[in-house]
Design an enzyme around this catalytic site. Structure first.
Site, PDB file in Angstrom:
ATOM      1  N   PHE A   4       0.825  -1.218   0.000  1.00 20.08           N
ATOM      2  CA  PHE A   4       0.000   0.000   0.000  1.00 20.08           C
ATOM      3  C   PHE A   4       0.853   1.261   0.000  1.00 20.08           C
ATOM      4  O   PHE A   4       0.369   2.344  -0.335  1.00 20.08           O
ATOM      5  CB  PHE A   4      -0.955   0.011   1.200  1.00 20.08           C
ATOM      6  CG  PHE A   4      -0.330   0.451   2.494  1.00 20.08           C
ATOM      7  CD1 PHE A   4       0.291  -0.454   3.329  1.00 20.08           C
ATOM      8  CD2 PHE A   4      -0.352   1.786   2.874  1.00 20.08           C
ATOM      9  CE1 PHE A   4       0.888  -0.058   4.510  1.00 20.08           C
ATOM     10  CE2 PHE A   4       0.233   2.202   4.054  1.00 20.08           C
ATOM     11  CZ  PHE A   4       0.859   1.275   4.871  1.00 20.08           C
ATOM     12  N   LYS A   5       2.122   1.136   0.376  1.00 16.56           N
ATOM     13  CA  LYS A   5       2.970   2.327   0.460  1.00 16.56           C
ATOM     14  C   LYS A   5       3.121   3.025  -0.892  1.00 16.56           C
ATOM     15  O   LYS A   5       3.439   4.202  -0.952  1.00 16.56           O
ATOM     16  CB  LYS A   5       4.307   1.962   1.069  1.00 16.56           C
ATOM     17  CG  LYS A   5       4.123   1.532   2.529  1.00 16.56           C
ATOM     18  CD  LYS A   5       5.398   1.379   3.282  1.00 16.56           C
ATOM     19  CE  LYS A   5       5.137   1.172   4.769  1.00 16.56           C
ATOM     20  NZ  LYS A   5       4.559  -0.151   5.065  1.00 16.56           N
ATOM     21  N   ASP A   6       2.867   2.290  -1.994  1.00 19.74           N
ATOM     22  CA  ASP A   6       2.904   2.925  -3.314  1.00 19.74           C
ATOM     23  C   ASP A   6       1.865   4.044  -3.442  1.00 19.74           C
ATOM     24  O   ASP A   6       2.094   5.006  -4.173  1.00 19.74           O
ATOM     25  CB  ASP A   6       2.641   1.880  -4.411  1.00 19.74           C
ATOM     26  CG  ASP A   6       3.809   0.922  -4.591  1.00 19.74           C
ATOM     27  OD1 ASP A   6       4.964   1.344  -4.448  1.00 19.74           O
ATOM     28  OD2 ASP A   6       3.549  -0.269  -4.876  1.00 19.74           O
ATOM     29  N   MET A  36       3.696   6.999  -1.780  1.00 22.29           N
ATOM     30  CA  MET A  36       5.035   7.296  -2.277  1.00 22.29           C
ATOM     31  C   MET A  36       4.995   7.740  -3.733  1.00 22.29           C
ATOM     32  O   MET A  36       5.692   8.674  -4.126  1.00 22.29           O
ATOM     33  CB  MET A  36       5.894   6.047  -2.096  1.00 22.29           C
ATOM     34  CG  MET A  36       7.330   6.340  -1.848  1.00 22.29           C
ATOM     35  SD  MET A  36       7.653   7.209  -0.299  1.00 22.29           S
ATOM     36  CE  MET A  36       7.922   5.855   0.826  1.00 22.29           C
TER      37      MET A  36
END
Ligand code: PLP
Length: 463
Positions: free
Chosen positions: A111-113, A116
């Site tokens: 999910f960090k995409d 970021m």
């Protein structure tokens, strides 16, 4: 729109300034001075819109004068164009009243995409305008570093250095960090564990001479812009399930409290989220704190959900700031106590405030494996171990009056060993990255030593 520090001593900043700075100079975290409200009719109007349009409407009130409407729209479009699913954050039904929000269709499969990729674009716009250059240094246990490198690779005016603990990240995570060929990407394998990486990162930020000389910028999960990007999928999920006309509960596999804090902001904006449930693995500082009021660090026990193996949950400070009536001095005192003694006790009033919003649960390794197995058998959905922690806790918190959404935070193929051990099935990487294991790696081994690291950053910068 101004941003203030949770410790009350650092100057108020604009959205772009808070994004480029990361950590406030008083050690605190930036939060919006006031949370913009979204009336029920505006929430209802989000139904059926593309993810990108929802993102624009949700984030616009927070970005103030930092970006024009066109710039924000373009950044959003570029950020999510590379995702492997047209819905970006699709919902899948697991059972009666229980839904999974799949947040793993981005380029690095976690999910960090979502955050970021967006801040990569926003950094680019802000730096092109000012002519400044920045050096991003991040510490990672795996997912943050790969997402940051993917987001900043090849961008002008930015170098990105990522410290990861040598030998302690999964092979997929390592290759995602070491295979990008762009000259502005620097993967550093540190001789130490994740806490050592994080400590060195903090030391660099506290070395103000170094910080200013290289234009140090942080993109770890305390960066407010990352929290903001994550607010969006709470809206798309809840609206798809009937908000604002009915309340929706959410369970979030939690480590640094960034993802679930984004849900709290959505709730503060007016989205009818009922319960926000913190799901932890055996590293359960948040569950213990919400249960007993005592926030106390213990050693980290490695688990099969490594992205949640944390001692200190940085973004919790933001929730404490609100629970203490936005009293920066009270927060600074708690954080001082944490540093000096390894813990603090949340006041009765603040604890009650937190419990009105946040539930919690803790899951053992056996329960995680059983949840991966049982969910596959019941639904055909293969969960990563982090998502399984969420599903297990959610199962115990489902209420008849509200649908439950569990956030699926990573793709199972990012943690193939744990998934195979639980199910006998080795999840395959999506076709778009099937050649990951054939690409050449580029990595620098570094000692656990501040002076050596700072020298290396100085020398390797491409600017
Ligand atoms: C980072 C991460 C988490 C924890 O998210 P926080 O925002 O730190 O609470 C959970 N699952 C996965 C897969 C992650 O990468």
């Amino acid at each position: 729109m101004r941003y203030v520090s949770t410790r009350g001593e650092a100057p108020a900043l604009t959205f772009a300034e808070a994004m480029l700075t990361g950590l406030a100079r008083d050690g605190g975290l930036y939060v919006p001075e006031t949370v913009p409200q979204m009336p029920a009719e505006e929430i209802a109007a989000l139904a059926g819109l593309p993810y990108e349009e929802v993102a624009f409407r949700v984030m616009r009130p927070f970005t103030g004068d930092s970006f024009s409407d066109d710039e924000l729209r373009q950044a959003i479009a570029a950020a999510y164009a590379g995702f492997g699913h047209a819905a970006r954050a699709p919902l899948v039904q697991l059972g009666s009243g229980h839904f999974l929000c799949e947040l793993f269709h981005g380029p690095t499969l976690a999910f960090k995409d979502f955050a970021m990729q967006l801040i990569g674009q926003l950094f680019q716009i802000a730096l092109a305008r000012s002519g400044d250059r920045v050096t991003i240094v991040g510490a990672t246990s795996g997912d943050t570093g790969s997402a940051a490198i993917e987001a900043f690779r090849g961008l002008a005016n930015v170098d990105v250095f990522i410290l990861f603990p040598h030998g302690r990240v999964s092979e997929v995570q390592r290759r995602q960090m070491t295979t990008p060929a762009e000259a502005n990407v620097h993967a550093l394998a540190l001789d130490g564990d994740f806490d050592d990486c994080q400590a060195k990162l903090k030391d660099m930020f506290n070395d103000f001479a170094f910080r200013d000389a290289v234009g140090l910028a942080g993109v770890n999960s305390i960066n407010w812009a990352r929290v903001l990007a994550q607010v969006v999928y709470y809206f798309t999920a809840a609206v798809a399930l009937g908000a604002p006309h009915r309340a929706v509960d959410v369970t979030v596999p939690t480590g640094n409290f960034g993802d679930i804090f984004a849900g709290y902001i959505a709730r503060r904006m007016g989205l009818p989220l009922g319960r926000l449930v913190v799901a932890t693995n055996q590293n359960d500082i948040l569950h213990r704190c919400l249960t007993t009021g005592r926030y106390e660090t213990e050693g980290v026990t490695p688990s099969i959900s490594p992205s949640m193996d944390i001692q200190v949950s940085s973004n919790f400070e933001r929730a404490l700031f609100d629970a203490y009536g936005r009293d920066g001095r009270a927060v600074a005192q708690l954080m001082g106590e944490l540093k000096a003694t390894g813990g603090f006790t949340v006041s009765q009033g603040a604890l009650q405030t937190l419990r009105e919003v946040f539930g919690s649960g803790r899951v053992s390794e056996d329960e995680t494996r059983a949840t991966i197995r049982d969910t596959l058998a019941a639904t055909g959905e293969l969960l990563c171990p982090h998502s399984a922690v969420g599903v297990c806790v959610a199962n115990a918190h489902i209420r008849p009056e509200a649908p439950m959404v569990t956030l699926a935070t990573a793709h199972p193929a990012k943690f193939p060993d744990a998934v195979e051990a639980a199910t006998g099935i080795r999840p395959a990487l999506p076709a778009r990255m099937a050649d990951l294991f054939d690409r050449p790696e580029r990595v620098t081994r570094v000692p656990n030593d501040l002076a050596a690291l700072e020298a290396l950053v100085h020398e390797r910068r491409t600017a």
